[in-house]
Design a protein around this motif. Structure first.
Motif, PDB file in Angstrom:
ATOM      1  N   ALA A  58      50.863  96.550  39.013  1.00 10.58           N
ATOM      2  CA  ALA A  58      50.646  97.836  38.344  1.00 10.58           C
ATOM      3  C   ALA A  58      51.631  98.888  38.849  1.00 10.58           C
ATOM      4  O   ALA A  58      52.129  99.719  38.070  1.00 10.58           O
ATOM      5  N   LEU A  59      51.934  98.855  40.135  1.00  9.07           N
ATOM      6  CA  LEU A  59      52.913  99.806  40.678  1.00  9.07           C
ATOM      7  C   LEU A  59      54.286  99.575  40.079  1.00  9.07           C
ATOM      8  O   LEU A  59      55.001 100.519  39.743  1.00  9.07           O
ATOM      9  N   GLN A  60      54.664  98.314  39.946  1.00  7.83           N
ATOM     10  CA  GLN A  60      55.966  98.018  39.356  1.00  7.83           C
ATOM     11  C   GLN A  60      56.013  98.405  37.881  1.00  7.83           C
ATOM     12  O   GLN A  60      57.098  98.659  37.348  1.00  7.83           O
ATOM     13  N   ARG A 105      54.745 101.117  36.909  1.00  8.93           N
ATOM     14  CA  ARG A 105      54.616 102.583  36.971  1.00  8.93           C
ATOM     15  C   ARG A 105      53.242 103.048  36.498  1.00  8.93           C
ATOM     16  O   ARG A 105      53.084 104.137  35.949  1.00  8.93           O
ATOM     17  N   ASP A 106      52.238 102.222  36.719  1.00 10.64           N
ATOM     18  CA  ASP A 106      50.866 102.547  36.329  1.00 10.64           C
ATOM     19  C   ASP A 106      50.069 102.808  37.606  1.00 10.64           C
ATOM     20  O   ASP A 106      49.310 101.959  38.087  1.00 10.64           O
ATOM     21  N   ALA A 107      50.243 104.007  38.157  1.00 14.12           N
ATOM     22  CA  ALA A 107      49.612 104.340  39.432  1.00 14.12           C
ATOM     23  C   ALA A 107      48.081 104.359  39.354  1.00 14.12           C
ATOM     24  O   ALA A 107      47.415 103.870  40.279  1.00 14.12           O
ATOM     25  N   PRO A 108      47.459 104.932  38.298  1.00 17.46           N
ATOM     26  CA  PRO A 108      45.980 104.927  38.265  1.00 17.46           C
ATOM     27  C   PRO A 108      45.383 103.525  38.313  1.00 17.46           C
ATOM     28  O   PRO A 108      44.381 103.297  39.000  1.00 17.46           O
ATOM     29  N   THR A 109      45.984 102.581  37.590  1.00 18.95           N
ATOM     30  CA  THR A 109      45.479 101.203  37.628  1.00 18.95           C
ATOM     31  C   THR A 109      45.643 100.604  39.011  1.00 18.95           C
ATOM     32  O   THR A 109      44.750  99.902  39.514  1.00 18.95           O
ATOM     33  N   ALA A 110      46.773 100.875  39.654  1.00 21.83           N
ATOM     34  CA  ALA A 110      46.989 100.355  41.007  1.00 21.83           C
ATOM     35  C   ALA A 110      45.948 100.906  41.977  1.00 21.83           C
ATOM     36  O   ALA A 110      45.380 100.166  42.790  1.00 21.83           O
TER      37      ALA A 110
END
Length: 430
Positions: free
Chosen positions: A185-187, A189-194
């Motif tokens: 998720a970080l890769q 660019r989905d910070a909330p999911t991470a």
């Protein structure tokens, strides 16, 4: 030594048998009408031993014969189990080698072979872990190929397998899947999911270094500065960074937290969130004071924040670099209208202790100007104007000298000072 002992034992047994058999005159008579058969006791004993050996060998042979189908089935299952493990190892090797498509196919082959074993009612003892790892390798390969649909499907299967395992599967397997999901998720660019994935971890797993690193990156990406700062503190305590890197990261996050304040109240709450060590960082304290000036807050409070930095600078002038000394002079200059006698005394004492510091000369000169000590202000500002390296302070020093000259009616000196200030502007634009 062992061979010698065995040899002695054999000689002992031979001697005992010879003594028993050589002097044994016993006979056994078998009546089989109308015959009578006389047999030596030694011969009967040897016959019984031979019969026992023959029967034992015959039973062993029959058991081996009847076990052939079972052994053949076990051999076939063993080959299939080896094929499953070989496919898993091949998937891992291909993944490490960067051949992601082949890695995905090998993971699918491992899943198919494990499914065949399960259909034969001969599942692996580690079947759940094997399926979970195969799905994880497949998800990793799909992620590398930017196939998000396949990656998410594999990831969900892996989570379902690890959740249904219960006590049969170590919790680290599920935690590993969740950590990899947060990393993907970080890769993306989905910070909330991470962050959501990381919160699903058990409390102990959330404090591991890898989880904290992922949380720090996700919080910074999602601009959750306070959460990122708390995470950076934990990483620093775990010694995940070098002391220099930890100091730099925490300093940057503390500065960002102060920059997010949009009024004096928010700034005070942000300052309260900082730890004592962070408040004593020169960059953080100076930035907080700058924000207080910008937000038109309590300048006396800002000077209170700056006091540890000021005392450290006075005790060791090399503790602050030139850029920070300039910022400190600027923020203190902004509050000279409301400065109290204690701070004026500190400024004058610091300037006397370090008379060649142009930044202190400028600050003391501006303080004297505010107190209408024109002569001393002119002297200090002239010295500062000749030594200041910062363009902004250099320009302001000459502008202040020009105004002082105009107050005295010395137009020629004022014109020269204005010219020096204008020359600074031209040089800075060039």
């Amino acid at each position: 030594m062992r061979a010698a002992l065995w040899l002695l034992a054999l000689f002992g047994i031979a001697a005992a048998v010879a003594l028993f058999a050589g002097n044994n005159q016993g006979t056994i008579t078998v009546f089989w009408p109308p015959w009578r058969v006389d047999l030596s006791l030694n011969l009967v004993l040897l016959g019984l031993v031979a019969l026992f050996v023959v029967l034992h060998l015959a039973l062993r042979g029959l058991a081996a014969l009847f076990s052939l189908p079972r052994q053949a089935r076990q051999w076939r299952l063993q080959q299939k189990e080896r094929a499953v493990h070989a496919s898993l190892l091949d998937a891992l090797a291909q993944l490490l080698a960067g051949r992601f498509s082949r890695a995905g196919k090998a993971a699918q082959a491992a899943l198919a072979q494990e499914h065949v074993l399960e259909g034969l009612d001969a599942g692996l003892p580690q079947a759940l872990q094997v399926r979970t790892m195969a799905h994880l390798l497949g998800a990793e390969s799909a992620h590398a190929l930017q196939d998000r649909a396949s990656r998410d499907a594999h990831m969900q299967h892996a989570l379902n397998e690890s959740a249904s395992a219960g006590a049969q599967l170590s919790p680290e397997t599920r935690e590993g899947v969740q950590l990899r999901a947060a990393h993907w998720a970080l890769q993306d660019r989905d910070a909330p999911t991470a962050l959501a994935r990381l919160k699903e971890l058990p409390h102990g797993a959330q404090r591991r270094t890898l989880a904290l690193r992922l949380r720090l990156k996700a919080a910074r990406m999602d601009r959750r500065t306070l959460e990122a700062l708390e995470t950076a503190r934990l990483l620093a305590k775990h010694r995940a960074f070098s002391p220099t890197a930890a100091h730099s990261i925490i300093r940057g996050l503390a500065t960002d937290l102060l920059s997010e304040a949009h009024d004096a109240g928010q700034l005070m709450r942000a300052w309260a969130e900082l730890e004592a060590e962070e408040r004593e960082m020169a960059e953080v304290a100076i930035h907080a004071a700058q924000r207080q000036v910008l937000l038109r807050g309590d300048l006396a409070l800002a000077r209170t924040w700056l006091l540890p930095v000021w005392e450290r600078m006075v005790a060791d002038p090399r503790s602050l670099n030139d850029g920070l000394r300039v910022k400190l002079a600027r923020v203190l200059e902004a509050g000279l209208d409301s400065v109290d006698a204690d701070w004026l005394a500190r400024i004058e004492a610091a300037q006397r202790n370090n008379p060649r510091d142009p930044n202190l000369q400028y600050l003391a000169g501006m303080a004297c100007m505010k107190r209408q000590l024109w002569g001393k202000a002119q002297q200090l500002l002239t010295q500062a104007g000749l030594g200041l390296q910062d363009i902004g302070l250099h320009r302001q020093a000459w502008q202040a000298l020009a105004r002082l000259a105009e107050e005295r009616g010395d137009q020629e000196t004022a014109a020269a000072a204005w010219k020096r200030a204008a020359g600074t502007d031209v040089s800075s634009q060039a």
